[in-house]
Design a protein around this motif. Sequence first.
Motif, PDB file in Angstrom:
ATOM      1  N   ALA A 147       1.352 -13.323 -19.328  1.00  0.00           N
ATOM      2  CA  ALA A 147       0.725 -12.012 -19.200  1.00  0.00           C
ATOM      3  C   ALA A 147       1.022 -11.134 -20.413  1.00  0.00           C
ATOM      4  CB  ALA A 147       1.209 -11.325 -17.920  1.00  0.00           C
ATOM      5  N   LEU A 148       2.260 -11.129 -20.877  1.00  0.00           N
ATOM      6  CA  LEU A 148       2.615 -10.322 -22.041  1.00  0.00           C
ATOM      7  C   LEU A 148       1.833 -10.775 -23.271  1.00  0.00           C
ATOM      8  CD1 LEU A 148       6.484 -10.160 -21.525  1.00  0.00           C
ATOM      9  CD2 LEU A 148       4.863  -8.275 -21.214  1.00  0.00           C
ATOM     10  N   THR A 149       1.665 -12.076 -23.415  1.00  0.00           N
ATOM     11  CA  THR A 149       0.887 -12.590 -24.544  1.00  0.00           C
ATOM     12  C   THR A 149      -0.567 -12.195 -24.426  1.00  0.00           C
ATOM     13  OG1 THR A 149       2.404 -14.462 -24.810  1.00  0.00           O
ATOM     14  CG2 THR A 149       0.211 -14.692 -25.772  1.00  0.00           C
ATOM     15  N   ARG A 150      -1.123 -12.317 -23.235  1.00  0.00           N
ATOM     16  CA  ARG A 150      -2.526 -11.940 -23.039  1.00  0.00           C
ATOM     17  C   ARG A 150      -2.741 -10.457 -23.326  1.00  0.00           C
ATOM     18  NH1 ARG A 150      -5.780 -14.318 -18.008  1.00  0.00           N
ATOM     19  NH2 ARG A 150      -5.051 -16.164 -19.155  1.00  0.00           N
ATOM     20  N   ALA A 151      -1.733  -9.640 -23.067  1.00  0.00           N
ATOM     21  CA  ALA A 151      -1.856  -8.201 -23.295  1.00  0.00           C
ATOM     22  C   ALA A 151      -1.619  -7.815 -24.748  1.00  0.00           C
ATOM     23  CB  ALA A 151      -0.884  -7.445 -22.395  1.00  0.00           C
ATOM     24  N   GLY A 152      -1.323  -8.796 -25.610  1.00  0.00           N
ATOM     25  CA  GLY A 152      -1.209  -8.501 -27.029  1.00  0.00           C
ATOM     26  C   GLY A 152       0.193  -8.473 -27.593  1.00  0.00           C
ATOM     27  N   PRO A 154       0.797  -1.234   0.000  1.00  0.00           N
ATOM     28  CA  PRO A 154       0.000   0.000   0.000  1.00  0.00           C
ATOM     29  C   PRO A 154       0.826   1.278   0.000  1.00  0.00           C
ATOM     30  CG  PRO A 154      -0.902  -1.579   1.560  1.00  0.00           C
ATOM     31  CD  PRO A 154       0.401  -2.137   1.102  1.00  0.00           C
ATOM     32  N   GLU A 155       2.050   1.241   0.505  1.00  0.00           N
ATOM     33  CA  GLU A 155       2.892   2.440   0.509  1.00  0.00           C
ATOM     34  C   GLU A 155       3.249   2.903  -0.903  1.00  0.00           C
ATOM     35  OE1 GLU A 155       3.580   0.384   4.461  1.00  0.00           O
ATOM     36  OE2 GLU A 155       3.153  -0.163   2.370  1.00  0.00           O
ATOM     37  N   LYS A 156       3.093   2.034  -1.886  1.00  0.00           N
ATOM     38  CA  LYS A 156       3.354   2.348  -3.296  1.00  0.00           C
ATOM     39  C   LYS A 156       4.778   2.856  -3.529  1.00  0.00           C
ATOM     40  CE  LYS A 156      -1.531   3.253  -4.077  1.00  0.00           C
ATOM     41  NZ  LYS A 156      -2.574   4.199  -4.491  1.00  0.00           N
ATOM     42  N   ASP A 157       5.707   2.210  -2.836  1.00  0.00           N
ATOM     43  CA  ASP A 157       7.118   2.570  -2.984  1.00  0.00           C
ATOM     44  C   ASP A 157       7.931   1.480  -3.683  1.00  0.00           C
ATOM     45  OD1 ASP A 157       6.751   0.799  -0.886  1.00  0.00           O
ATOM     46  OD2 ASP A 157       8.306   1.694   0.382  1.00  0.00           O
ATOM     47  N   LEU A 158       7.377   0.285  -3.803  1.00  0.00           N
ATOM     48  CA  LEU A 158       8.073  -0.830  -4.437  1.00  0.00           C
ATOM     49  C   LEU A 158       7.170  -1.442  -5.500  1.00  0.00           C
ATOM     50  CD1 LEU A 158       9.566  -2.541  -1.247  1.00  0.00           C
ATOM     51  CD2 LEU A 158      10.778  -1.053  -2.857  1.00  0.00           C
ATOM     52  N   PHE A 159       7.780  -1.793  -6.637  1.00  0.00           N
ATOM     53  CA  PHE A 159       7.016  -2.314  -7.768  1.00  0.00           C
ATOM     54  C   PHE A 159       7.767  -3.523  -8.346  1.00  0.00           C
ATOM     55  CE2 PHE A 159       5.909   2.050  -7.231  1.00  0.00           C
ATOM     56  CZ  PHE A 159       4.560   2.154  -7.572  1.00  0.00           C
ATOM     57  N   SER A 160       7.027  -4.463  -8.879  1.00  0.00           N
ATOM     58  CA  SER A 160       7.649  -5.679  -9.401  1.00  0.00           C
ATOM     59  C   SER A 160       6.956  -6.140 -10.673  1.00  0.00           C
ATOM     60  CB  SER A 160       7.573  -6.802  -8.357  1.00  0.00           C
ATOM     61  OG  SER A 160       6.217  -7.178  -8.139  1.00  0.00           O
ATOM     62  N   GLN A 161       7.701  -6.928 -11.448  1.00  0.00           N
ATOM     63  CA  GLN A 161       7.073  -7.618 -12.570  1.00  0.00           C
ATOM     64  C   GLN A 161       6.012  -8.591 -12.067  1.00  0.00           C
ATOM     65  OE1 GLN A 161      10.389  -9.378 -14.758  1.00  0.00           O
ATOM     66  NE2 GLN A 161      10.307  -7.710 -16.259  1.00  0.00           N
ATOM     67  N   HIS A 162       6.195  -9.118 -10.872  1.00  0.00           N
ATOM     68  CA  HIS A 162       5.307 -10.149 -10.352  1.00  0.00           C
ATOM     69  C   HIS A 162       3.895  -9.622 -10.120  1.00  0.00           C
ATOM     70  CE1 HIS A 162       9.468 -11.072  -9.471  1.00  0.00           C
ATOM     71  NE2 HIS A 162       9.147 -12.355  -9.440  1.00  0.00           N
ATOM     72  N   ALA A 163       3.786  -8.512  -9.390  1.00  0.00           N
ATOM     73  CA  ALA A 163       2.464  -7.956  -9.104  1.00  0.00           C
ATOM     74  C   ALA A 163       1.740  -7.592 -10.392  1.00  0.00           C
ATOM     75  CB  ALA A 163       2.595  -6.730  -8.198  1.00  0.00           C
ATOM     76  N   ASN A 164       2.451  -7.003 -11.326  1.00  0.00           N
ATOM     77  CA  ASN A 164       1.800  -6.527 -12.545  1.00  0.00           C
ATOM     78  C   ASN A 164       1.519  -7.654 -13.534  1.00  0.00           C
ATOM     79  OD1 ASN A 164       1.615  -3.413 -12.348  1.00  0.00           O
ATOM     80  ND2 ASN A 164       3.596  -3.944 -11.465  1.00  0.00           N
ATOM     81  N   THR A 165       2.356  -8.682 -13.507  1.00  0.00           N
ATOM     82  CA  THR A 165       2.046  -9.901 -14.260  1.00  0.00           C
ATOM     83  C   THR A 165       0.733 -10.501 -13.778  1.00  0.00           C
ATOM     84  OG1 THR A 165       4.317 -10.495 -14.843  1.00  0.00           O
ATOM     85  CG2 THR A 165       2.768 -12.310 -14.541  1.00  0.00           C
ATOM     86  N   LEU A 166       0.610 -10.646 -12.468  1.00  0.00           N
ATOM     87  CA  LEU A 166      -0.599 -11.244 -11.894  1.00  0.00           C
ATOM     88  C   LEU A 166      -1.815 -10.351 -12.084  1.00  0.00           C
ATOM     89  CD1 LEU A 166       1.065 -12.632  -8.660  1.00  0.00           C
ATOM     90  CD2 LEU A 166       0.121 -14.012 -10.521  1.00  0.00           C
ATOM     91  N   ALA A 167      -1.618  -9.040 -12.097  1.00  0.00           N
ATOM     92  CA  ALA A 167      -2.735  -8.122 -12.341  1.00  0.00           C
ATOM     93  C   ALA A 167      -3.318  -8.324 -13.734  1.00  0.00           C
ATOM     94  CB  ALA A 167      -2.279  -6.675 -12.157  1.00  0.00           C
ATOM     95  N   ILE A 168      -2.446  -8.577 -14.712  1.00  0.00           N
ATOM     96  CA  ILE A 168      -2.932  -8.854 -16.071  1.00  0.00           C
ATOM     97  C   ILE A 168      -3.637 -10.200 -16.125  1.00  0.00           C
ATOM     98  CG2 ILE A 168      -2.209  -9.333 -18.438  1.00  0.00           C
ATOM     99  CD1 ILE A 168       0.086  -7.309 -18.019  1.00  0.00           C
ATOM    100  N   TYR A 225       4.995 -17.088 -16.036  1.00  0.00           N
ATOM    101  CA  TYR A 225       3.796 -16.275 -15.823  1.00  0.00           C
ATOM    102  C   TYR A 225       3.928 -14.916 -16.510  1.00  0.00           C
ATOM    103  CZ  TYR A 225       2.859 -19.915 -12.434  1.00  0.00           C
ATOM    104  OH  TYR A 225       2.631 -21.131 -11.845  1.00  0.00           O
ATOM    105  N   LEU A 226       5.127 -14.338 -16.469  1.00  0.00           N
ATOM    106  CA  LEU A 226       5.360 -13.065 -17.151  1.00  0.00           C
ATOM    107  C   LEU A 226       5.035 -13.183 -18.633  1.00  0.00           C
ATOM    108  CD1 LEU A 226       6.543 -10.168 -17.351  1.00  0.00           C
ATOM    109  CD2 LEU A 226       8.809 -11.230 -17.562  1.00  0.00           C
ATOM    110  N   HIS A 227       5.490 -14.235 -19.279  1.00  0.00           N
ATOM    111  CA  HIS A 227       5.254 -14.407 -20.713  1.00  0.00           C
ATOM    112  C   HIS A 227       3.778 -14.664 -21.009  1.00  0.00           C
ATOM    113  CE1 HIS A 227       9.762 -15.641 -21.253  1.00  0.00           C
ATOM    114  NE2 HIS A 227       9.605 -14.359 -20.990  1.00  0.00           N
TER     115      HIS A 227
END
Length: 427
Positions: A291-296, A240-254, A287-289
């Motif tokens: 997500a990237l495929t699902r996003a086009g 929630p502090e929005k100070d750290l970001f990862s490929q993991h969270a955003n992969t799973l969000a997709i 999982y990253l790949h």
Amino acid sequence: MIFTGPSSATPSNKRPDSTPPARSFDSILVIGWHTARLCAIETYMDCPYYEQLQYVGDTRIQALVSLYNSGDDRLVKNAIEQIDLSRRPEGVTLSRYPTQMPQLIPPFSLWWIGMLHDYWRYGRDTAFATGKLPGTRQVLSFFHGFQQPDGSLHGLPYWTFTDWVNSPGWNTGMAPVGADGSSSVLDLQLLWGYQLAAEMESRSGIKEYSGLYRSYASRLKTTIRAKYWDSNRRLFADRPEKDLFSQHANTLAILTGAADDQEAKGIAKRLLTDTGLAQASIYFRYYLHLALTRAGYGNDYLQWLDKWRENIALGLTTWAEMSDVADSRSDCHAWGASPNIEFFRTILGLDSEAPGFTRVRVEPHLGSLKNASGSIPHPNGTLSASYQQNNGKWDIRLELPPGTGGRLIWKQKEYPLKPGLNTFKSL
């Protein structure tokens, strides 16, 4: 399943021999299959030298490698059964089984649900998968006990491993946690678990459970957006502090739909370009790949294999456990063999669209390839695809097994597929 060069590809369902061809596509497939076989004896295992243990995170990928490359589901079903039998009275499974040294990684219980869902979609014995749904209910009941009123997880015990990451906030593979005890990476894994279980319950189980899981998922998705979405960076933060970001969270969000289709495109672009994100390992790149495929971005798949090519350049004949080979204890980990899935599922587009693979979805991502063909084992026989470009036009041949229909998605248009040979000229 041999690729013959940068402008053509010819995978087949024949097992490759042990001599890697010179070209990197071929080598990646041969090394992947070699690694998968070394990590599978009477059970799957993480590596053939050190622990020799059947970890759920590894095994989910290994199981799909087996189904796409051999069609033999015996180790797949055995793994699902073993992990089901490992479940503790509180509902969580062991992270690995069989073993004399119990270890608990709760997120791996969610990956077990994912593995069951994979077999339900791609395997031949849907009744076996349906029979394991009581186990998924117990796992999700365990997680529900650690959800706050808004649905976010808090105080999840044991080792909450997600991936081997060397970035601020990550500790022994565990994703960053906020001051309030919440983590987007954990919340998103639970969201996906609810979604996969809801789909299986809706079609093969108890519809009341499906409705319950969908309601839990809806609440959790709303919370994830409110807690972790950063409108400035247009990314989901790790906490929630929005100070750290990862490929993991955003992969799973997709993958979970926490990001809508338009957001997913922007997120995927940042996943490819923002080096400030905590990076996925060779394992989590599966999982990253996806997500990237699902996003086009699936047409760029062959450009994402840098870690595999680095392994080859170092002279490895199996895939190392870690992305940084210098820090890798094991030089043979089949969780890195995901290209042996995606050369068929992503590039040739051969995918399941119904339980038991009873319907086929074909959506190729050929990128710069001009000639690609191959086949995979299917519960009803063999599923084959051939793509040839001549004078800027594509000739396509798709052969489906008996009793199996489906659809081809080509340049955003749909074409029905029937059992047997389907030909499309000058598309």
